[in-house]
Design an enzyme around this catalytic site. Structure first.
Site, PDB file in Angstrom:
ATOM      1  N   GLU A  43      10.209  -5.334  -4.843  1.00 35.23           N
ATOM      2  CA  GLU A  43       9.120  -6.096  -4.221  1.00 35.23           C
ATOM      3  C   GLU A  43       9.467  -7.591  -4.236  1.00 35.23           C
ATOM      4  O   GLU A  43       9.822  -8.132  -5.283  1.00 35.23           O
ATOM      5  CB  GLU A  43       7.802  -5.843  -4.983  1.00 35.23           C
ATOM      6  CG  GLU A  43       6.666  -6.791  -4.667  1.00 35.23           C
ATOM      7  CD  GLU A  43       6.301  -6.874  -3.181  1.00 35.23           C
ATOM      8  OE1 GLU A  43       6.251  -5.837  -2.489  1.00 35.23           O
ATOM      9  OE2 GLU A  43       6.078  -8.010  -2.706  1.00 35.23           O
ATOM     10  N   ALA A  44       9.317  -8.225  -3.084  1.00 40.85           N
ATOM     11  CA  ALA A  44       9.641  -9.652  -2.975  1.00 40.85           C
ATOM     12  C   ALA A  44       8.651 -10.523  -3.748  1.00 40.85           C
ATOM     13  O   ALA A  44       9.008 -11.585  -4.256  1.00 40.85           O
ATOM     14  CB  ALA A  44       9.651 -10.067  -1.507  1.00 40.85           C
ATOM     15  N   HIS A  80      -4.569  -6.318  10.792  1.00 38.59           N
ATOM     16  CA  HIS A  80      -4.199  -4.895  10.824  1.00 38.59           C
ATOM     17  C   HIS A  80      -2.939  -4.626  11.655  1.00 38.59           C
ATOM     18  O   HIS A  80      -2.953  -3.785  12.556  1.00 38.59           O
ATOM     19  CB  HIS A  80      -5.355  -4.064  11.411  1.00 38.59           C
ATOM     20  CG  HIS A  80      -6.606  -4.098  10.597  1.00 38.59           C
ATOM     21  ND1 HIS A  80      -7.850  -3.851  11.133  1.00 38.59           N
ATOM     22  CD2 HIS A  80      -6.819  -4.344   9.287  1.00 38.59           C
ATOM     23  CE1 HIS A  80      -8.768  -3.954  10.185  1.00 38.59           C
ATOM     24  NE2 HIS A  80      -8.162  -4.255   9.055  1.00 38.59           N
ATOM     25  N   SER A 113       0.834  -1.207   0.000  1.00 36.99           N
ATOM     26  CA  SER A 113       0.000   0.000   0.000  1.00 36.99           C
ATOM     27  C   SER A 113       0.865   1.252   0.000  1.00 36.99           C
ATOM     28  O   SER A 113       0.695   2.152  -0.832  1.00 36.99           O
ATOM     29  CB  SER A 113      -0.904   0.015   1.236  1.00 36.99           C
ATOM     30  OG  SER A 113      -1.757  -1.097   1.227  1.00 36.99           O
ATOM     31  N   ALA A 114       1.811   1.332   0.929  1.00 37.49           N
ATOM     32  CA  ALA A 114       2.626   2.539   1.046  1.00 37.49           C
ATOM     33  C   ALA A 114       3.642   2.643  -0.088  1.00 37.49           C
ATOM     34  O   ALA A 114       3.861   3.729  -0.642  1.00 37.49           O
ATOM     35  CB  ALA A 114       3.348   2.542   2.395  1.00 37.49           C
TER      36      ALA A 114
HETATM   37  C1  LIG Z   1      -6.139 -10.579   4.472  1.00 35.53           C
HETATM   38  C2  LIG Z   1      -6.116  -9.107   4.776  1.00 35.53           C
HETATM   39  C3  LIG Z   1      -7.308  -8.398   4.785  1.00 35.53           C
HETATM   40  C4  LIG Z   1      -7.295  -7.035   5.091  1.00 35.53           C
HETATM   41  N1  LIG Z   1      -8.437  -6.319   4.941  1.00 35.53           N
HETATM   42  C5  LIG Z   1      -8.401  -4.971   5.048  1.00 35.53           C
HETATM   43  C6  LIG Z   1      -9.532  -4.181   4.695  1.00 35.53           C
HETATM   44  O1  LIG Z   1     -10.544  -4.689   4.227  1.00 35.53           O
HETATM   45  N2  LIG Z   1      -9.435  -2.839   4.868  1.00 35.53           N
HETATM   46  C7  LIG Z   1      -8.318  -2.239   5.368  1.00 35.53           C
HETATM   47  O2  LIG Z   1      -8.329  -1.019   5.547  1.00 35.53           O
HETATM   48  N3  LIG Z   1      -7.224  -2.954   5.665  1.00 35.53           N
HETATM   49  C8  LIG Z   1      -7.221  -4.296   5.470  1.00 35.53           C
HETATM   50  N4  LIG Z   1      -6.092  -5.017   5.679  1.00 35.53           N
HETATM   51  C9  LIG Z   1      -4.890  -4.307   6.144  1.00 35.53           C
HETATM   52  C10 LIG Z   1      -4.249  -3.420   5.065  1.00 35.53           C
HETATM   53  O3  LIG Z   1      -4.284  -4.052   3.815  1.00 35.53           O
HETATM   54  C11 LIG Z   1      -2.827  -3.086   5.517  1.00 35.53           C
HETATM   55  O4  LIG Z   1      -2.883  -2.311   6.702  1.00 35.53           O
HETATM   56  C12 LIG Z   1      -2.012  -2.297   4.503  1.00 35.53           C
HETATM   57  O5  LIG Z   1      -2.074  -2.889   3.239  1.00 35.53           O
HETATM   58  C13 LIG Z   1      -0.549  -2.240   4.982  1.00 35.53           C
HETATM   59  O6  LIG Z   1       0.222  -1.522   4.059  1.00 35.53           O
HETATM   60  P1  LIG Z   1       1.803  -1.504   4.156  1.00 35.53           P
HETATM   61  O7  LIG Z   1       2.273  -0.714   3.008  1.00 35.53           O
HETATM   62  O8  LIG Z   1       2.200  -1.094   5.522  1.00 35.53           O
HETATM   63  O9  LIG Z   1       2.246  -3.037   4.008  1.00 35.53           O
HETATM   64  P2  LIG Z   1       1.928  -4.068   2.845  1.00 35.53           P
HETATM   65  O10 LIG Z   1       0.805  -3.605   1.995  1.00 35.53           O
HETATM   66  O11 LIG Z   1       1.797  -5.385   3.501  1.00 35.53           O
HETATM   67  O12 LIG Z   1       3.223  -4.020   1.935  1.00 35.53           O
HETATM   68  C14 LIG Z   1       4.471  -4.503   2.285  1.00 35.53           C
HETATM   69  C15 LIG Z   1       5.141  -4.998   1.014  1.00 35.53           C
HETATM   70  O13 LIG Z   1       6.529  -5.182   1.271  1.00 35.53           O
HETATM   71  C16 LIG Z   1       6.939  -6.381   0.686  1.00 35.53           C
HETATM   72  N5  LIG Z   1       8.102  -6.863   1.411  1.00 35.53           N
HETATM   73  C17 LIG Z   1       8.174  -7.229   2.709  1.00 35.53           C
HETATM   74  N6  LIG Z   1       9.421  -7.615   3.026  1.00 35.53           N
HETATM   75  C18 LIG Z   1      10.157  -7.462   1.902  1.00 35.53           C
HETATM   76  C19 LIG Z   1      11.526  -7.700   1.586  1.00 35.53           C
HETATM   77  N7  LIG Z   1      12.387  -8.154   2.493  1.00 35.53           N
HETATM   78  N8  LIG Z   1      11.950  -7.454   0.324  1.00 35.53           N
HETATM   79  C20 LIG Z   1      11.096  -6.971  -0.610  1.00 35.53           C
HETATM   80  N9  LIG Z   1       9.795  -6.746  -0.374  1.00 35.53           N
HETATM   81  C21 LIG Z   1       9.338  -6.982   0.871  1.00 35.53           C
HETATM   82  C22 LIG Z   1       5.736  -7.295   0.809  1.00 35.53           C
HETATM   83  O14 LIG Z   1       5.800  -8.385  -0.081  1.00 35.53           O
HETATM   84  C23 LIG Z   1       4.596  -6.340   0.537  1.00 35.53           C
HETATM   85  O15 LIG Z   1       4.277  -6.271  -0.828  1.00 35.53           O
HETATM   86  C24 LIG Z   1      -6.070  -6.388   5.402  1.00 35.53           C
HETATM   87  C25 LIG Z   1      -4.865  -7.115   5.383  1.00 35.53           C
HETATM   88  C26 LIG Z   1      -4.884  -8.458   5.070  1.00 35.53           C
HETATM   89  C27 LIG Z   1      -3.581  -9.212   5.051  1.00 35.53           C
END
Ligand SMILES: Cc1cc2nc3c(=O)[nH]c(=O)nc-3n(C[C@H](O)[C@H](O)[C@H](O)COP(=O)(O)OP(=O)(O)OC[C@H]3O[C@@H](n4cnc5c(N)ncnc54)[C@H](O)[C@@H]3O)c2cc1C
Length: 511
Positions: free
Chosen positions: A38-39, A449, A17-18
């Site tokens: 991205e992994a 979350h 997302s971020a």
């Molecule tokens: C099943 C599920 C249902 C959900 N439902 C909802 C919902 O309906 N509404 C809502 O608001 N929120 C929901 N959430 C939560 C929401 O999606 C997350 O809070 C949000 O996507 C987090 O964003 P982020 O960028 O912090 O992390 P993420 O979106 O998890 O992104 C992290 C990325 O970094 C990558 N990564 C990690 N480690 C490495 C590495 N070492 N090397 C390269 N890449 C790496 C990962 O593969 C991933 O693509 C849900 C989450 C899940 C798992």
């Protein structure tokens, strides 16, 4: 052996997302060369586009497939999905698009995260979304994420009437952050298909920018730090014949957006974290930063399920159309309970029940319990130790008990009479305080979350990981900008907040 790839101005680690927001915003400056790593893969299956298929993505190749360590609350390891693909968790999530109540953001500056209150974030919430027909002072109309309420159907309409009958307020925009009460659930769906971070922010126009390089199937092993400055990252890519380790050098800043689990894990793999733990895992310590991986928390989930006496319309399917935010009798500072009416049961791993059921699901959305993310080993890619430590603080069980009460009151209303058969889970036998607590422990599931492992806080706050500009304390050229920086979880589903954090991070970086 490592080989070096071209230098970039910005290296963004994790296209969730971020990460998608930051890649799109930072590459708007044509003179900035941006690398997004991205992994997971860039492949899209049809299930990733079709809203009702979201539960099938849990455990798929787009999920890291983690589980928590055994939880003291119930002796179980709880499956803990997180996205591993372009779009990260937004590519496998349930698409609810919800802000927490403003009180949960205003707690951040109160705890030292200056500049991160609700009013500070409002322009960024608005920048992310395209939500037509709302109060334009509160909701955005021109952003990349298409947001709209669920289509009313007779079952969800009855659910909304049930909420009012049970004494709750009918909210006009319950996802906007200003109201308590019940209303239609907002979802990020565009033309009947998922509108996650990759679809919204990395469209063909953005992907074709010559100054943006996106590399998928690229596992980042560590960030490189030299004399207190981050100089790039080390990562591996798979080939048919094996894997190759590469170094991407970075002139300006590396931004970690690997999520609340992944960003803490990467910092620790890089020698930045609690010294004793790094020593234990045999990782050379670059900086003793005790807050890395601490303050880990999540929304716990439970529910009451009923067999229906007539078919529940599927609408979008496997989903909730109605959401409510309320204050439990023990709420300290703003609403602390969320309820959703769901056309499917969301059984936690310790529960069995009929598939053919509807549910009123509840969550303590301002939990007090805190856990940790720790390294399982010093190997990049090894599963981390994820410990949300649910219910370690007994106040969370008090709020969840109030949630079960509220869910049952709603479930028993006249408005739901035409739909309600039996209460099958937990069932009428679960009544007294002890039975309720036992049920809450057994039924415990994650709301998916996770937050908090690299929390914002000022210099001198020994457990803060990043400063209010999201710079890692003690290391220059390195920021974190994802769910991990939240000092405390917001009282809503986390995705829209992560977008707003990343939008603000882009402004801070470009400043
Ligand atoms: C099943 C599920 C249902 C959900 N439902 C909802 C919902 O309906 N509404 C809502 O608001 N929120 C929901 N959430 C939560 C929401 O999606 C997350 O809070 C949000 O996507 C987090 O964003 P982020 O960028 O912090 O992390 P993420 O979106 O998890 O992104 C992290 C990325 O970094 C990558 N990564 C990690 N480690 C490495 C590495 N070492 N090397 C390269 N890449 C790496 C990962 O593969 C991933 O693509 C849900 C989450 C899940 C798992």
């Amino acid at each position: 052996m490592s080989s070096f790839t071209a230098g970039y101005d910005f290296v963004i680690v994790g296209a969730g997302s971020a990460g998608c927001v930051l890649a799109a915003r930072l590459s708007q400056d044509e003179s900035a060369h941006v690398l997004l790593l991205e992994a997971g893969s860039s492949q899209r299956t049809e299930s990733m586009a079709l809203p009702p298929a979201w539960p099938t993505l849990i455990g798929s190749s787009a999920d890291w497939g983690d589980a928590t360590v055994v939880q003291a609350a119930n002796g179980m390891a709880i499956p803990f999905p997180r996205g591993k693909t372009l779009g990260g968790s937004s590519a496998i999530n349930a698409m609810f698009f919800v802000r927490g109540h403003r009180s949960s953001y205003d707690a951040w500056p109160a705890a030292g995260a200056k500049g991160w209150g609700f009013d500070d974030l409002l322009p960024y919430f608005r920048r992310t979304e395209r939500a037509h027909g709302r109060d334009p002072a509160l909701r955005g109309d021109e952003g990349p994420v298409v947001v709209a309420p669920m289509e009313p159907d007779p079952f969800m309409t009855a659910g909304l009437q049930a909420a009012v009958e049970a004494g709750h307020r009918a909210a006009t925009d319950v996802s906007g952050g200003l109201e308590e009460g019940f209303g239609w659930m907002d979802v990020s769906i565009r033309d009947g298909r998922r509108c996650g971070a990759a679809e919204a922010y990395l469209d063909a126009e953005v992907r074709s920018r010559p100054n943006l390089t996106v590399v998928t199937d690229a596992l980042v092993h560590r960030v490189r730090v030299h004399d207190g400055r981050c100089t790039g990252v080390e990562y591996s890519v798979e080939h048919g014949t094996g894997s190759e380790v590469l170094v991407a050098e970075c002139r300006e800043e590396v931004v970690l957006t690997a999520g609340a689990v992944g960003s803490a894990q990467l910092l620790m793999l890089s020698g930045v974290g609690p010294q004793a733990h790094l020593d234990e895992r045999g990782v050379e310590v670059v900086l003793d930063l005790p807050g890395v991986g601490a303050n880990f928390h999540d929304h716990p989930l439970s529910m009451v399920a009923y067999t229906p006496v007539q078919p529940v319309p599927t609408g979008v399917g496997n989903h909730s159309g109605v959401i409510g935010l309320m204050s439990s009798p023990v709420a300290a500072d703003g609403p602390d309970l969320q309820l959703i009416i769901s056309d499917m049961p969301l059984y936690g791993p310790g529960l069995r029940g009929p598939d053919h059921a509807y549910a009123i699901v509840f969550s303590a959305v301002r939990p007090y319990s805190r856990g940790t993310v720790r390294l399982g080993s010093a190997e990049p890619g090894a599963a981390p130790l994820i410990d949300p430590n649910y219910y370690a603080d007994p106040r969370d069980l008090d709020v969840m008990a109030a949630g079960l009460d509220a869910a049952r009151t709603l479930g028993r209303t006249l408005a739901l009479d035409p739909w309600r058969g039996e209460e099958v889970v937990p069932g009428p036998g679960v009544r007294d305080a002890e039975g309720v607590r036992d049920y809450l422990r057994r039924s415990l599931g994650t709301y998916f979350h996770p937050v908090g492992t690299c929390r914002i806080g000022p210099d001198g706050d020994g457990m803060a990981v990043v400063d209010p500009d999201l710079r890692v304390h003690g290391i220059s050229g390195l920021r974190v900008a994802d769910a991990s920086v939240m000092p405390s979880i917001v009282s809503g589903n986390t995705n829209s907040t992560v977008y707003a954090i990343a939008e603000r991070a882009a402004d801070l970086i470009r400043r």
